[in-house]
Each structure stands twice: as C-alpha cells, then as structure tokens.
Design a protein around this motif. Structure first.
Motif, PDB file in Angstrom:
ATOM      1  N   SER A  77       0.815  -1.221   0.000  1.00  0.00           N
ATOM      2  CA  SER A  77       0.000   0.000   0.000  1.00  0.00           C
ATOM      3  C   SER A  77       0.848   1.271   0.000  1.00  0.00           C
ATOM      4  O   SER A  77       0.442   2.291  -0.574  1.00  0.00           O
ATOM      5  CB  SER A  77      -0.927  -0.003   1.217  1.00  0.00           C
ATOM      6  OG  SER A  77      -0.180  -0.047   2.429  1.00  0.00           O
ATOM      7  N   SER A 162      -3.666  -6.572  -1.959  1.00  0.00           N
ATOM      8  CA  SER A 162      -4.591  -5.820  -1.123  1.00  0.00           C
ATOM      9  C   SER A 162      -4.425  -6.233   0.335  1.00  0.00           C
ATOM     10  O   SER A 162      -4.595  -7.405   0.682  1.00  0.00           O
ATOM     11  CB  SER A 162      -6.037  -6.051  -1.561  1.00  0.00           C
ATOM     12  OG  SER A 162      -6.946  -5.474  -0.644  1.00  0.00           O
ATOM     13  N   LYS A 163      -4.095  -5.264   1.190  1.00  0.00           N
ATOM     14  CA  LYS A 163      -3.894  -5.560   2.604  1.00  0.00           C
ATOM     15  C   LYS A 163      -5.178  -6.054   3.258  1.00  0.00           C
ATOM     16  O   LYS A 163      -5.155  -6.987   4.066  1.00  0.00           O
ATOM     17  CB  LYS A 163      -3.370  -4.308   3.323  1.00  0.00           C
ATOM     18  CG  LYS A 163      -3.095  -4.499   4.795  1.00  0.00           C
ATOM     19  CD  LYS A 163      -2.229  -3.374   5.348  1.00  0.00           C
ATOM     20  CE  LYS A 163      -2.873  -2.031   5.234  1.00  0.00           C
ATOM     21  NZ  LYS A 163      -2.074  -0.961   5.897  1.00  0.00           N
TER      22      LYS A 163
END
Length: 288
Positions: A77, A162-163
C-alpha cells in the motif's frame, strides 16, 4: 538480504500490531490460567501446567494471521515493495526476508508467552508432571508449527497485494484450519462403544387428552458409537490431523503427541512447499 531482514526487524520492534497481538495473547493466557486455577480450587480437578503453557501454539496461528497481512501489506500500500525492487533488491531476497520476519515474530510471541505464563503457572498450578526432555521436544514441535503458520501467511500476503483482502483471507483460513484440526482430533478420540440409557416404547394407547406413550428405560452396555471412525479410515484422518498446524497444536494442548518427529517432518514439508511456491509465483508477479 541481511539489510532487508535488518530493516524489517527494526519495523517489527516498532510495530504496534505485533505488540497488540502479543499483549492480547498474554491477557487471554492469564484468563485461561485463572480459570484453571479457580476450577482446581473449587472442584479438586487435576490441572496440568503443561497444557496451559503449550496453549500458545493454538493461539499463535490467529496472531500471525493478523500480523502478517498488516505488516507485509503495508509495503504494497505504501509502494515500498516497488521501491525495493527499483533499488536492486532481488525478489527472492525480499520474499525470504518477509518470511524470516514473520517467523521471528511468531517465535517471539511463543517465547514471551511461554516465559510469562509458565512463571505464573508455577506459582498457581504447581510443578510439571511431564519430563523436561519430553516437554522440550513438544516445544520444538510447536516452534516448527509456528514457522509453518508463518510460511502459509507469508505465501498469501506476498501474493495478494490488497492488505484488507489478505487479512480477511488469512484470518478466515486460520479459523477454518483451527476448527478442522480440533474436530479431527476430537473425532479420533471417539470410542467405538459407549454405555448409556436407552428407551423402548412399551405402550402406545389413546387417552381422552390424546395419545399416551409409555417408555421403558434401561441401561445398556457397548452401544455402537456412530461418531467412531472405522479402523480403515483412521490412518488417513490421523495423517490430516498431523499435517494441519492446528491439529498439531490441539495434540500439544492435550499432551498427546505419540510421534513428535512425524509432526516436525510435516511442518518442515509445509515450510518448504509454501516458500517454494511463494517464491516461484512472486518472481513472476506483476507489481506495476
């Protein structure tokens, strides 16, 4: 790769999520230990300190499922992962640096929990009943299953950019595997027969207010247990329970580990396979 590991370790020391999950596990350990101490005082049941100590290996899977995606996902991110590649770091080194960091985090959680809970447990529950050599072997089994958790969650987190998605997947997987491992171990403990009360209908007559049924209760020995796993299926079910990290952890908390070396071999296989697959895919992954 040493510089990558050093940088990750500095982040780990200052990572709030790591310290929060460690503190949460310790609080849960205190609650469990307090409940066991209260039960021992009120009911005179035998409580084994070893079970309380080894309980960390049931909890560390959830802790790493929360820590790994948040720790590694931040690099996706924030763009740190691309910056490392632009600076010339090799993908294989980046991958293994993250696995080693997650493994160190898991081992630190284990060590802190073992040290603090065992110290308090000695004061509340008394001494160990398991030989020290056996207990050390079981702890080695637990450390290896912790590394297998780290390998699994590193694989998922390094491949899912995607975290949020990786965190959900890791936590759900940890819960599912823990439930599956517990159910398998409990199924293997089901006896082939059990004794109990059974009832037979002895009279079924119609009365003014409707049907009246009378039953005859009697005690019967050796009632077939429908939950018992047949002998021909038991080796397969036992193998699955031994392979799953949560199944290994359940056996450790029950103090029933007849073949610790086989469990360690399974954990080593999971570590090798997960890391091998992760490196293979990550080297071909498009990070743009």
């Amino acid at each position: 790769m040493r510089n990558l590991i050093r940088a990750n370790f500095v982040r780990l020391v200052h990572d709030k999520v790591f310290w929060i999950v460690t503190a949460a596990l310790l609080i849960l350990g205190f609650v469990i230990l307090g409940g066991q101490y209260q039960a021992m005082k009120e009911t005179d049941v035998t409580v084994f300190l070893e079970s309380s100590i080894l309980g960390v290996f049931l909890l560390v899977g959830i802790a790493l499922a929360i820590f790994a995606p948040l720790f590694i996902g931040t690099e996706y991110s924030d763009g740190t992962m691309r910056n490392k590649l632009a600076a010339g770091a090799k993908r294989t080194h980046i991958y293994f640096a993250h696995f080693i960091t997650c493994a160190i985090a898991g081992i630190l959680i284990d060590v802190v929990y073992l040290a603090i809970i065992s110290s308090l447990g000695f004061a509340l529950l008394g001494t160990l009943v398991t030989p020290v050599t056996t207990l050390l072997i079981w702890i080695a089994v637990g450390i290896l299953l912790t590394l297998s958790w780290a390998a699994i969650f590193t694989l998922i987190t390094m491949l899912v950019t995607s975290k949020a998605v990786s965190a959900i997947v890791c936590v759900l997987l940890a819960v599912v595997l823990m439930v599956a491992g517990s159910n398998l171990c409990m199924s293997l403990k089901e006896p082939e027969f059990y004794d109990g009360m059974v009832s037979d209908v002895v009279n079924d007559a119609e009365a003014e207010d409707g049907m009246q049924t009378q039953y005859n209760m009697q005690y019967v020995e050796k009632i077939p247990n429908p939950k018992y796993i047949p002998p021909e299926q038991r080796p397969f079910v036992q193998a699955i329970a031994d392979i799953l990290p949560a199944g290994q952890a359940q056996q450790l908390t029950w103090l029933e580990v007849p073949q610790p070396w086989r469990l360690m071999l399974y954990s080593a296989a999971i570590i090798v396979i997960a890391n091998g697959l992760g490196v293979f895919v990550f080297r071909r992954k498009d990070l743009k």
